[in-house]
Scaffold this motif. Structure first.
Motif, short mmCIF file in Angstrom:
data_model
loop_
_atom_site.label_atom_id
_atom_site.label_comp_id
_atom_site.label_asym_id
_atom_site.label_seq_id
_atom_site.Cartn_x
_atom_site.Cartn_y
_atom_site.Cartn_z
N ILE A 494 0.86 -1.19 0.00
CA ILE A 494 0.00 0.00 0.00
C ILE A 494 0.90 1.24 0.00
O ILE A 494 1.73 1.41 0.89
N ASP A 495 0.71 2.10 -1.01
CA ASP A 495 1.50 3.32 -1.12
C ASP A 495 0.77 4.55 -0.59
O ASP A 495 1.43 5.53 -0.21
N ALA A 496 -0.57 4.51 -0.59
CA ALA A 496 -1.31 5.69 -0.14
C ALA A 496 -2.73 5.28 0.25
O ALA A 496 -3.29 4.33 -0.30
N VAL A 497 -3.28 6.02 1.21
CA VAL A 497 -4.68 5.91 1.58
C VAL A 497 -5.24 7.33 1.68
O VAL A 497 -4.62 8.20 2.30
N GLU A 498 -6.39 7.52 1.04
CA GLU A 498 -7.05 8.82 1.09
C GLU A 498 -8.40 8.65 1.79
O GLU A 498 -9.01 7.59 1.74
N TRP A 499 -8.86 9.75 2.39
CA TRP A 499 -10.15 9.71 3.07
C TRP A 499 -10.93 10.98 2.75
O TRP A 499 -10.35 11.99 2.33
N GLN A 500 -12.22 10.90 2.96
CA GLN A 500 -13.12 11.96 2.50
C GLN A 500 -14.28 12.11 3.47
O GLN A 500 -14.72 11.12 4.07
N VAL A 501 -14.78 13.33 3.60
CA VAL A 501 -15.96 13.60 4.42
C VAL A 501 -17.04 14.22 3.54
O VAL A 501 -16.81 15.28 2.92
N ASP A 502 -18.19 13.58 3.47
CA ASP A 502 -19.37 14.15 2.79
C ASP A 502 -19.07 14.64 1.38
O ASP A 502 -19.39 15.79 1.01
N ASN A 503 -18.45 13.81 0.54
CA ASN A 503 -18.16 14.16 -0.85
C ASN A 503 -17.24 15.36 -0.99
O ASN A 503 -17.17 15.98 -2.07
N GLY A 504 -16.52 15.69 0.09
CA GLY A 504 -15.56 16.78 0.03
C GLY A 504 -14.27 16.35 -0.63
O GLY A 504 -14.19 15.27 -1.24
N PRO A 505 -13.23 17.15 -0.52
CA PRO A 505 -11.96 16.79 -1.16
C PRO A 505 -11.32 15.58 -0.50
O PRO A 505 -11.50 15.33 0.69
N TRP A 506 -10.58 14.81 -1.28
CA TRP A 506 -9.84 13.67 -0.74
C TRP A 506 -8.61 14.18 0.00
O TRP A 506 -7.91 15.09 -0.46
N ARG A 507 -8.34 13.58 1.16
CA ARG A 507 -7.21 13.99 1.98
C ARG A 507 -6.29 12.79 2.20
O ARG A 507 -6.75 11.66 2.35
N GLN A 508 -5.00 13.04 2.26
CA GLN A 508 -4.03 11.97 2.48
C GLN A 508 -4.01 11.57 3.96
O GLN A 508 -4.00 12.43 4.85
N ALA A 509 -4.04 10.27 4.22
CA ALA A 509 -3.91 9.76 5.57
C ALA A 509 -2.45 9.44 5.86
O ALA A 509 -1.64 9.25 4.94
N LEU A 510 -2.11 9.39 7.12
CA LEU A 510 -0.76 9.02 7.54
C LEU A 510 -0.66 7.50 7.58
O LEU A 510 -1.46 6.84 8.25
N LEU A 511 0.33 6.96 6.86
CA LEU A 511 0.50 5.50 6.81
C LEU A 511 1.48 5.05 7.88
O LEU A 511 2.55 5.64 8.06
N ALA A 512 1.12 3.97 8.58
CA ALA A 512 2.02 3.37 9.57
C ALA A 512 3.07 2.53 8.84
O ALA A 512 2.80 1.98 7.76
N PRO A 513 4.26 2.37 9.40
CA PRO A 513 5.29 1.54 8.77
C PRO A 513 4.95 0.06 8.87
O PRO A 513 4.20 -0.37 9.76
N VAL A 514 5.45 -0.73 7.93
CA VAL A 514 5.19 -2.18 7.91
C VAL A 514 6.49 -2.93 7.64
O VAL A 514 7.44 -2.36 7.08
N PRO A 515 6.55 -4.23 8.02
CA PRO A 515 7.78 -5.00 7.81
C PRO A 515 7.96 -5.48 6.37
O PRO A 515 9.04 -5.95 6.01
N GLY A 516 6.94 -5.40 5.52
CA GLY A 516 7.08 -5.86 4.15
C GLY A 516 5.82 -5.64 3.35
O GLY A 516 4.81 -5.13 3.85
N LEU A 517 5.85 -6.07 2.07
CA LEU A 517 4.73 -5.86 1.16
C LEU A 517 3.56 -6.81 1.40
O LEU A 517 2.47 -6.58 0.89
N ASP A 518 3.79 -7.86 2.15
CA ASP A 518 2.77 -8.91 2.26
C ASP A 518 1.86 -8.76 3.47
O ASP A 518 1.04 -9.65 3.74
N THR A 519 2.00 -7.67 4.23
CA THR A 519 1.11 -7.45 5.37
C THR A 519 0.16 -6.30 5.07
O THR A 519 0.40 -5.48 4.18
N TRP A 520 -0.92 -6.25 5.83
CA TRP A 520 -1.78 -5.08 5.74
C TRP A 520 -1.07 -3.88 6.36
O TRP A 520 -0.07 -4.01 7.07
#
Length: 571
Positions: A494-520
């Motif tokens: 996962i490279d990015a997650v965006e979130w939105q409120v009531d059809n407003g603009p998409w905002r970037q979320a802060l991503l937590a670090p992970v040990p590899g590509l195969d985990t959530w």
């Protein structure tokens, strides 16, 4: 001298027939119908108990009627009904199925009892039919043997014998005072068509229906004793069968397993991988909370001392490994998220664990895969088959025959002693539990259990994200609110997650670090919440640049997708 007034010296007064010395209960119509229904229920209980005992004696858990019929029902269940059950009941779907089957058997048993009051042969035929269903269900299991027909057959015979005894014990007899000049005698015998015989003053027999005889009674003591005996036999045989079946429990064998240290340990989980928000999903899923979706109504009990893994088919050199052979391989340890194809948008049929196992690619190379092979058809000890594209095993990902989960031997419910784990694929094409056989073959030649039911042959996990907090329909206070969730795209990351409120603009979320590509990967954002009702949405972008699409699709045939949303109230 003449006769005395009011008497006749040549014709003595009639003798009143002696009443049988029993404890009788007036056999009114409703009482007899209730008694008949209970007879059917008790007969069915005896059949199930004896069948369980026979399965225990034979050591054939899957041939017991309830699991056998339940497994057959699962095989015949249409996709939409299966998804409905998983969506509404999750890991409790099997318990719900067994409860439903139990309720159906109870109703059928009551009906059998009722029809047996009209004609006993009809009730016996009903029990025989249910026995036949059990036999057919047991014999059509993938690993069935002729002996699997025995429990249902023996159970049906026991139920028929019990119904016969119960019906005779509950048959009414006649206690009636004689009419003037008439002596009444009951001859309630089998096959009398529900009639009693009365002798008139001349000794001639006259038949009357029992239902219309006001003195018709049930020998309550005899009926209760017979019923109690049947209940005792059913309970004792069922309990004994359970005890015998538990002889094969491998919990103690699992406790004796000592896993070796991995030749390639997992990377440390980075600090901050777990988002600190109340109610947030744990980064690592506990064994107890790890999702379970399979068709096994009874858990396979595979002793590691008897376990072997066979690799054969389109190979140059077939390979067979014992459990000790597997533990002697250069084991790897990895954090990998597994997810189910039945997971709905926003669903929780996914879990993250640290797996220990033997890399699968070297085992296939040792066997020598022949040209043209494109599938591994894996089989579990209970006969379930899953298909995995060979390219996903040989492309460098950490596909393994897993023997450990979170530092312990695999839990029985999750595949002890060994299972497949192939990151990046949905479980139905990658995660065979209780695995015993790997056949190198072609998709055009062999079709696995789920692909025969219309699911896709190749099923890479789709890019997925969900909102874990706030929960749907939650009420939160005005001001700073943590919005957090989980996203996954195994083997792509996962490279990015965006979130939105009531059809407003998409905002970037802060991503937590992970040990590899195969985990959530967990994500979090802060929301300055204003009063009112609001809809929150999220979407993820994976390592290939693909963004989760807006339109929702159902799980069938290759996994659900779409934006996840929750409605919350701010006060």
């Amino acid at each position: 001298m003449g006769p005395e007034r009011g008497g006749d010296s040549t014709h003595p007064p009639p003798v009143r027939p002696r009443t049988p010395d029993v404890t009788g209960e007036r056999a009114t119509g409703p009482l007899r119908w209730v008694t008949a229904a209970l007879c059917g229920l008790l007969a069915a209980a005896a059949a199930m108990g004896i069948a369980e005992l026979a399965a225990g004696v034979l050591g054939r858990t899957s041939s017991s009627p309830l699991p056998a019929v339940g497994a057959g029902f699962i095989d015949l269940t249409p996709v939409w009904l299966r998804d409905f059950a998983i969506r509404h009941f999750g890991g409790n779907d099997k318990a719900v199925l067994l409860i439903g089957l139990g309720a159906g058997i109870t109703i059928a048993a009551l009906v059998i009892g009722l029809v047996s009051r009209i004609r006993l042969a009809w009730g016996l035929a009903g029990l025989a039919a249910f026995g036949a269903i059990g036999v057919i269900a047991a014999l059509t299991r993938p690993v069935a043997e002729p002996v699997d027909a025995v429990p249902s057959g023996v159970g049906a015979l026991a139920g028929m014998a019990a119904l016969t005894l119960l019906a005779r014990s509950a048959r009414p007899f006649l206690i009636a005072p004689p009419a003037m000049g008439e002596a009444a005698q009951s001859t309630a015998t089998p096959g009398d068509g529900g009639a009693i015989e009365v002798s008139d003053a001349k000794g001639g027999p006259q038949r009357r229906p029992k239902d219309t005889e006001p003195g018709s009674c049930i020998d309550r003591r005899r009926a209760l004793l017979t019923g109690a005996g049947v209940v005792g036999v059913a309970a004792a045989s069922g309990a004994a069968g359970r005890v015998l079946l538990h002889r094969g429990d491998v919990s103690s064998a699992r406790a004796d397993v000592r896993l070796p240290r991995p030749a390639s340990p997992a990377r440390p989980v980075p600090a901050g991988a777990q988002v600190r928000a109340p109610g947030m999903t744990p980064f690592r899923t506990s064994d107890r909370d790890f999702y379970r979706v399979d068709t096994a109504l009874t858990l396979p009990q595979v002793d590691p001392r008897d376990w072997t893994l066979r690799i054969h088919g389109m190979v140059a050199r077939p390979v067979e490994l014992s459990f000790e052979d597997l533990l002697r391989q250069a084991l790897i340890e990895r954090d990998i998220t597994l997810s189910c194809v039945s997971n709905q948008v926003g669903g929780d049929l996914a879990g993250n664990a640290r797996w220990l196992g033997a890399p699968l690619a070297p085992l296939l190379r040792r066997a020598g895969v022949r040209g043209g092979a494109d599938q591994i058809l894996s089989r579990s000890s209970d006969g379930m088959t899953l298909s995995t594209p060979i390219e996903t095993i040989l492309d460098g990902r950490d596909a393994m025959v897993a023997v450990g989960m979170d530092g312990e031997p695999l839990p029985i419910v999750h595949g002890f002693p060994a299972r497949l784990v192939v990151p990046g694929l949905y479980g139905y094409v990658s995660a065979t539990k209780w695995v015993v056989d790997l056949k190198v073959t072609r998709f055009a030649t062999d079709r696995a259990y789920w692909t025969r039911r219309g699911y896709a042959e190749r099923a890479p996990v789709k890019t997925f994200s969900r909102i874990d907090v706030p929960k749907p329909l939650a009420t939160v206070r005005v001001g700073r609110v943590a919005v957090a969730g989980t996203a996954w795209a195994q083997h792509r990351g996962i490279d990015a997650v965006e979130w939105q409120v009531d059809n407003g603009p998409w905002r970037q979320a802060l991503l937590a670090p992970v040990p590899g590509l195969d985990t959530w990967r967990q994500w979090v954002a802060e929301w300055d919440a204003a009063p009112g009702s609001h809809t929150l949405r999220c979407r993820a972008t994976d390592g290939t640049g693909h963004t989760q699409p807006e339109h929702r699709t159902p799980p069938f045939p290759d996994g659900a997708t779409g934006w996840h949303s929750v409605v919350v109230t701010v006060t």
